[in-house]
Write an enzyme that holds these catalytic residues in place. Structure first.
Site, short mmCIF file in Angstrom:
data_model
loop_
_atom_site.label_atom_id
_atom_site.label_comp_id
_atom_site.label_asym_id
_atom_site.label_seq_id
_atom_site.Cartn_x
_atom_site.Cartn_y
_atom_site.Cartn_z
N GLN A 158 82.33 -28.24 58.36
CA GLN A 158 81.07 -27.67 57.90
C GLN A 158 80.94 -26.20 58.29
O GLN A 158 80.52 -25.35 57.48
CB GLN A 158 79.89 -28.46 58.49
CG GLN A 158 78.54 -27.93 58.08
CD GLN A 158 78.30 -28.09 56.59
OE1 GLN A 158 78.40 -29.18 56.06
NE2 GLN A 158 77.96 -27.01 55.92
N CYS B 277 73.32 -27.55 56.36
CA CYS B 277 74.54 -28.26 55.91
C CYS B 277 74.23 -29.33 54.88
O CYS B 277 75.13 -29.76 54.16
CB CYS B 277 75.27 -28.86 57.10
SG CYS B 277 74.38 -30.20 57.93
N ARG C 265 85.71 -39.61 59.51
CA ARG C 265 84.30 -39.39 59.90
C ARG C 265 83.94 -40.57 60.78
O ARG C 265 83.93 -41.72 60.32
CB ARG C 265 83.39 -39.31 58.68
CG ARG C 265 81.92 -39.37 59.08
CD ARG C 265 80.98 -38.99 57.95
NE ARG C 265 81.02 -37.56 57.73
CZ ARG C 265 80.09 -36.89 57.04
NH1 ARG C 265 79.06 -37.52 56.51
NH2 ARG C 265 80.19 -35.59 56.87
N ASP D 131 69.25 -28.01 60.80
CA ASP D 131 69.86 -29.26 60.33
C ASP D 131 68.81 -30.36 60.52
O ASP D 131 67.77 -30.15 61.18
CB ASP D 131 71.13 -29.56 61.15
CG ASP D 131 71.90 -30.77 60.64
OD1 ASP D 131 71.64 -31.24 59.51
OD2 ASP D 131 72.78 -31.26 61.38
N HIS E 52 81.27 -31.01 63.97
CA HIS E 52 81.47 -31.03 62.51
C HIS E 52 82.15 -29.71 62.11
O HIS E 52 81.56 -28.87 61.44
CB HIS E 52 80.12 -31.18 61.83
CG HIS E 52 80.19 -31.57 60.38
ND1 HIS E 52 81.37 -31.88 59.74
CD2 HIS E 52 79.20 -31.71 59.44
CE1 HIS E 52 81.12 -32.18 58.47
NE2 HIS E 52 79.82 -32.09 58.27
N ARG F 7 82.30 -26.01 51.03
CA ARG F 7 83.04 -27.09 51.70
C ARG F 7 84.38 -27.29 50.99
O ARG F 7 85.41 -27.49 51.63
CB ARG F 7 82.23 -28.40 51.65
CG ARG F 7 80.92 -28.39 52.44
CD ARG F 7 81.16 -28.27 53.92
NE ARG F 7 82.00 -29.35 54.43
CZ ARG F 7 81.56 -30.59 54.74
NH1 ARG F 7 80.28 -30.88 54.64
NH2 ARG F 7 82.40 -31.51 55.20
N1 CP Z 1 77.13 -31.69 55.23
C1 CP Z 1 77.80 -32.86 55.12
O1 CP Z 1 78.76 -33.14 55.84
O2 CP Z 1 77.37 -33.67 54.12
P1 CP Z 1 77.80 -35.17 53.85
O3 CP Z 1 77.25 -36.02 54.98
O4 CP Z 1 77.19 -35.51 52.53
O5 CP Z 1 79.31 -35.26 53.82
N1 NVA Z 2 73.77 -33.69 62.00
C1 NVA Z 2 73.91 -34.47 60.78
C2 NVA Z 2 74.87 -33.81 59.87
C3 NVA Z 2 75.06 -34.52 58.56
C4 NVA Z 2 76.08 -33.85 57.68
C5 NVA Z 2 74.34 -35.87 61.12
O1 NVA Z 2 75.21 -36.06 61.96
O2 NVA Z 2 73.79 -36.80 60.53
#
Ligand code: CP
Ligand code: NVA
Length: 296
Positions: free
Chosen positions: A130, A253, A100, A214, A127, A281
């Site tokens: 997701q 998400c 990540r 989101d 992502h 997930r």
């Molecule tokens: N939706 C998602 O990726 O959640 P987290 O940031 O908690 O991993």
């Molecule tokens: N768009 C959000 C998704 C979190 C899972 C972010 O990048 O923070």
């Protein structure tokens, strides 16, 4: 060449379909087979996570494997060791890496130098894990996603970009309602037959099978006040949901900010499937891990 899971527009649609079907089988199978016995996943987080972190960790253990979770500040990566060297070293220890990252370019560099599969666990640009869970959720509740109308209301962010890739791969229509100033990441897709880009919520939401939103403030978003101001008219509330089909599903998400991108009566209401989505997930990522390691 390792089977990387970097973006949905880089994986053949037939493989994406196999992953979704595999996730359904894994979820519904009463017997948990140790298909990844002896395999290890390394997870590196440059941003916070709840769902991604726990679901990958639990997924590996359910498949008989093992996960090591760390963040870049606990690694020499945080002191400037090149991602390319990190890729080569980890490739000698583990079987698959999930990253990540703050910067998509780092994910690409990791994948270029790793001799094992690399999974995108969210970057500033996309992502994909997701959206595989989202497709699984929609298909569980409403059957095939092909031909459906999905409305994305709000910021065109990393999650939205992976939804765009999915619309093209799975052949559904994604209507995106977002202020022009925040449409940048979607501009190159605006002429695609599966993508409708608009500033008008009514056009996007009317007759939709699914409404998705989101957070307005993604991790690393530089200008919170301007972003919130621009997106204030794009809240998903009951009036927006009422424009859609009577059996519309609501997806998010998570994490969500109730009162900003969505009202409590929507996210906590009867049409919301966000808890199934979060659970999925786990199942989707187990199938992704199996695909990466040639076991699907
Ligand atoms: N939706 C998602 O990726 O959640 P987290 O940031 O908690 O991993
Ligand atoms: N768009 C959000 C998704 C979190 C899972 C972010 O990048 O923070």
């Amino acid at each position: 060449m390792p089977r990387h899971f970097l973006d949905l527009n880089q994986i053949p649609p037939r493989d994406l379909r196999a992953i979704i079907d595999g996730a359904k089988r894994l979820k519904n199978s009463p017997v948990k087979e140790p298909l990844l016995s002896g395999k290890t996943l390394a997870m590196i987080f440059e941003k916070p996570s709840t769902r991604t972190r726990f679901s990958f960790d639990i997924g590996m253990s359910q498949l008989g494997g093992y996960a090591i979770v760390t963040n870049q500040n606990d690694m020499q990566l945080g002191r400037g060791e090149p991602i390319s060297d990190t890729a080569k070293v980890l490739s000698r220890y583990v079987d698959v890496i999930m990253l990540r990252s703050l910067y998509h370019e780092r994910l690409i560099a990791l994948a270029e130098h790793a001799t094992i599969p690399v999974i995108n666990g969210l970057t500033d640009k996309s992502h994909p894990c997701q959206i595989m869970a989202d497709i699984l959720t929609i298909e569980e509740h409403r059957g095939t996603i092909t031909g459906k109308k999905i409305a994305w209301i709000g910021d065109v962010n990393n999650v939205c970009v992976s939804f765009i890739h999915a619309a093209i791969a799975f052949d559904f229509t994604l209507h995106i309602a977002c202020p022009v100033s925040l449409q940048t990441l979607s501009k190159s897709y605006q002429d695609h037959k599966n993508i409708v880009l608009t500033i008008d919520i009514t056009t996007a939401a009317t007759g939709a099978d699914v409404i998705v939103t989101d957070t307005w403030i993604s991790m690393g978003c530089p200008d919170e006040a301007a972003q919130i101001q621009a997106l204030t008219p794009y809240q998903v509330n009951s009036a927006v949901m009422n424009l859609a089909k009577s059996d519309v599903l609501f997806l998010h998400c998570l994490p969500a900010v109730r009162g900003q991108e969505v009202t409590p009566e929507v996210i906590d209401g009867a049409q919301s499937v966000v808890w199934d989505e979060a659970e999925n997930r786990l199942h989707a990522q187990k199938a992704i891990l199996l695909w990466c390691l040639g076991k699907l």
